[in-house]
Design a protein around this motif. Sequence first.
Motif, mmCIF file in Angstrom:
data_model
loop_
_atom_site.group_PDB
_atom_site.id
_atom_site.type_symbol
_atom_site.label_atom_id
_atom_site.label_comp_id
_atom_site.label_asym_id
_atom_site.label_seq_id
_atom_site.Cartn_x
_atom_site.Cartn_y
_atom_site.Cartn_z
ATOM 1 N N ASN A 3 39.414 28.764 25.976
ATOM 2 C CA ASN A 3 39.654 29.231 27.319
ATOM 3 C C ASN A 3 39.371 30.244 27.487
ATOM 4 N N GLN A 7 36.364 31.877 29.597
ATOM 5 C CA GLN A 7 36.663 32.470 30.791
ATOM 6 C C GLN A 7 35.248 34.598 30.421
ATOM 7 N N ASN A 10 32.477 33.376 32.202
ATOM 8 C CA ASN A 10 32.857 33.921 33.760
ATOM 9 C C ASN A 10 32.683 35.320 34.099
ATOM 10 N N GLU A 263 38.572 40.572 35.878
ATOM 11 C CA GLU A 263 39.417 39.408 37.263
ATOM 12 C C GLU A 263 39.401 38.079 36.969
ATOM 13 N N ALA A 264 38.773 38.123 35.909
ATOM 14 C CA ALA A 264 38.476 36.532 35.578
ATOM 15 C C ALA A 264 39.396 35.969 34.713
ATOM 16 N N ASN A 267 42.724 34.787 35.530
ATOM 17 C CA ASN A 267 43.114 33.397 35.322
ATOM 18 C C ASN A 267 43.860 32.438 34.341
ATOM 19 N N PHE A 269 46.864 33.841 33.281
ATOM 20 C CA PHE A 269 48.582 33.578 33.364
ATOM 21 C C PHE A 269 48.620 32.512 34.660
ATOM 22 N N PRO A 270 49.604 32.627 34.286
ATOM 23 C CA PRO A 270 49.972 31.508 35.622
ATOM 24 C C PRO A 270 50.046 32.308 36.655
ATOM 25 N N ASN A 271 49.758 31.230 37.450
ATOM 26 C CA ASN A 271 49.109 32.598 39.539
ATOM 27 C C ASN A 271 48.422 33.411 39.073
ATOM 28 N N GLY A 272 47.416 33.683 38.125
ATOM 29 C CA GLY A 272 46.888 34.833 37.922
ATOM 30 C C GLY A 272 46.421 35.116 38.958
ATOM 31 N N ASN A 273 45.590 33.545 40.173
ATOM 32 C CA ASN A 273 43.983 33.747 41.086
ATOM 33 C C ASN A 273 44.134 35.160 41.822
ATOM 34 N N GLN A 274 45.927 34.722 42.559
ATOM 35 C CA GLN A 274 46.939 35.172 43.465
ATOM 36 C C GLN A 274 46.708 37.019 43.205
ATOM 37 N N ASN A 277 43.763 39.984 42.591
ATOM 38 C CA ASN A 277 42.582 41.823 42.848
ATOM 39 C C ASN A 277 44.249 42.862 42.950
ATOM 40 N N ASP B 226 47.770 26.901 42.010
ATOM 41 C CA ASP B 226 47.448 28.065 41.918
ATOM 42 C C ASP B 226 47.316 28.112 43.858
ATOM 43 N N ALA B 237 36.346 31.166 37.395
ATOM 44 C CA ALA B 237 37.706 31.474 37.072
ATOM 45 C C ALA B 237 38.439 30.621 36.731
#
Lengths: 304, 414
Positions: A3, A7, A10, A263-264, A267, A269-274, A277, B226, B237
């Motif tokens: 993974n 990433q 990405n 940034e990639a 992700n 981590f849990p909830n990483g996308n949020q 930033n 998410d 990603a």
Amino acid sequence: MHNVLQQLVNGLSLGGIYALIALGYTMVYGIIELINFAHGDVYTLGTFFSLAILGLLGVSNQLHGTPLVIDVAITVIGAMILCGLVGVVIERFAYRPLRNAPRLAPLITAIGVSFILENVMQLWRGPSPVPFPQVFPNPAWVVGGIEIQAKQMMVILFAIVMMVALQLFIYNTKLGKAMRATAQDRDAAQLMGINVNATIALTFLIGSALAGAAGFVSGVYYQSTWFFNGFNAGLKAFTAAVLGGIGNLAGAMLGGFLIGLIEALANLFPNGNQWSNVVVFSVLVLVLIFRPSGLLGESLPEKV
Amino acid sequence: MKSSALPIRLLAVLCLSALLSACGGNGSSNGSNSAPSGDTIKIGIDLPVSGADASIGIPTQNGTVLAIEQAEGKGLPGGFHLKADALDDAVQGVHSPQQGASNTKTFISDANVLAMVGPFNSNVARAEIPLTNEAGLVQISPSNTADNLTKGPDAASLRRSNPDTNTYFRVCAIDSRQGLAAAQSARKLGFQKTYILDDNETYGLGLANVFETDFKQLGGTVLGHDHITKNQQDFKALLTKIAANHPDVVFFGGTSSNGGGEIRKQMFDAGLSKVAYLGGDGISDQQFIKDAGVTADGSYYTLAAPNTQKLPSAQQFVKDYQKRWNSQVGPYSASAYAGTQIIIAAIVKAIKDNHNKMPTRAQVLKNVAATKNFDSPLGPIGFDKDGDSTSPVISFWTVKNGQQAFVDQVKLKL
């Protein structure tokens, strides 16, 4: 582990786009110490120019062989030239008249130009996302379970080639020397017979042309664009330029890749996308506090 | 030489600023207390009609305008005229709560506006309900589905100015039903494992949470949940992470204007091309198909409204709509039409009760709240004490060959 590696791929391709934009930021800052906030919008303009040129060429989807090379080359070069010209025009009318004004004044016109560009693009192609054709086939290679797509390779290669070309130009040509001289001391450069206005215009031409290239690359990569994309991308690229050491080309590239990776990898981590930033801009704050000159930047001697 | 150029520049700046102030000059000069004048009654319309929300906002607005035009054509008692006052709540192509609130204030300050239709999006409604509640202006939304607009402590806080008065009504189903319908339909299609995304808005987050609970309760597995961020362009990603979890279906709670189509498109770059995509009515618009392009096929969505084309009671409406607008009925056109009809009936009754004099907003509100078994293209509609429809319907759709295709009217097992 698998993974993480995926990433990384990405992140590198995302970072490549940031790096291309950051190069322009850092060049302009290096030469006139102006944060050109309109730069992110020139990048989006690059995508729209590419789209318009592809439309003129009658290109829709999935080219092969010679037409692919010719059409893509015309599109990239066309977008770069058009964006470069836009950059020169912006410099001539929004920044040059304020060259000797307090530092805050050109910063505010930069924000103004950014709004103008955003609204022009909105009037031109409408306020909703615009699809971008898939101009070439997108095969993927699987190396050790990691998938690398052709367009990801393209982004990364594009960024590296552009940076190397720029580095060569700045350190091995007369014009490059003039740029470096202007950056070091504008008045002294003028006394030595360098046309400072032309040199600064050239900087904007090259920086904005790179944004145009980034615009094409992002169109191909995401297959869509939106007039407002440049705002976010511009902020991230600015962060990249600061992270790498603003004014430093290799630093901008390094910063771009690092921001893309952060940034990639967020992700993982849990909830990483949020939170991605938050992490990216926290990095900006931390760098500004603890290493204001950036990772590769040197602390410049005080200018008097 | 410089000093001679200065006056000219100054002049130019002055001209520009004069021009700008002239443009911005048509603000609300009417105080909210001024009495309605003349014989024109206006119905305010607040919907997103530009940008990514326009593909669903415009057909919705068309439904409302059609109802108003038909009523005006027939004529109102007392010689009153009915007019639509339509405003756009999209800013930079995306629905905006701030713009919605500002539009609502414009309606409130115009004494001739006796009711409003809208908004389209739940987060916009959260900004508007406190205003209409304070002003006593009735509003009917064709499409807001978030539960917390009418239910629970959240809804109570929206009505803080006049806790005992409800000015907000809706003719669609709510998300606790829509999410359940999505979960039941997903299980029926044989999907066992899901990964959930939402756009972190009132509507998207609420719907995703309902879906998560219901999908689990129906024996499915939720691999993760998410949230995407505002104006996000790169989902690769995030989708790579989702692909590593091997879901059967990716659920998206959110709207096309917040990336619904872009996510679907990028799924194909992240190894999720064979995985289904499921959403709520937020992706029921043409914009979704435009954004996702060829990848839109294999997507499913629920709609908090019936399939108008199949509804016997809606046939006359469909004919009238196509004749007037020369285009196909949108997902919420009939709902907007029905909501507007309820408002018009309330106004007509108020005029009669008032002996053909200009009615007040309070009278119109009272009549709307009392609506029961109102005969509309959606079938008989009434409102419960929260302002929700007493006969909500949900339909299930898919995208086939780039076209929206009706699957089923969902009969909820509650």
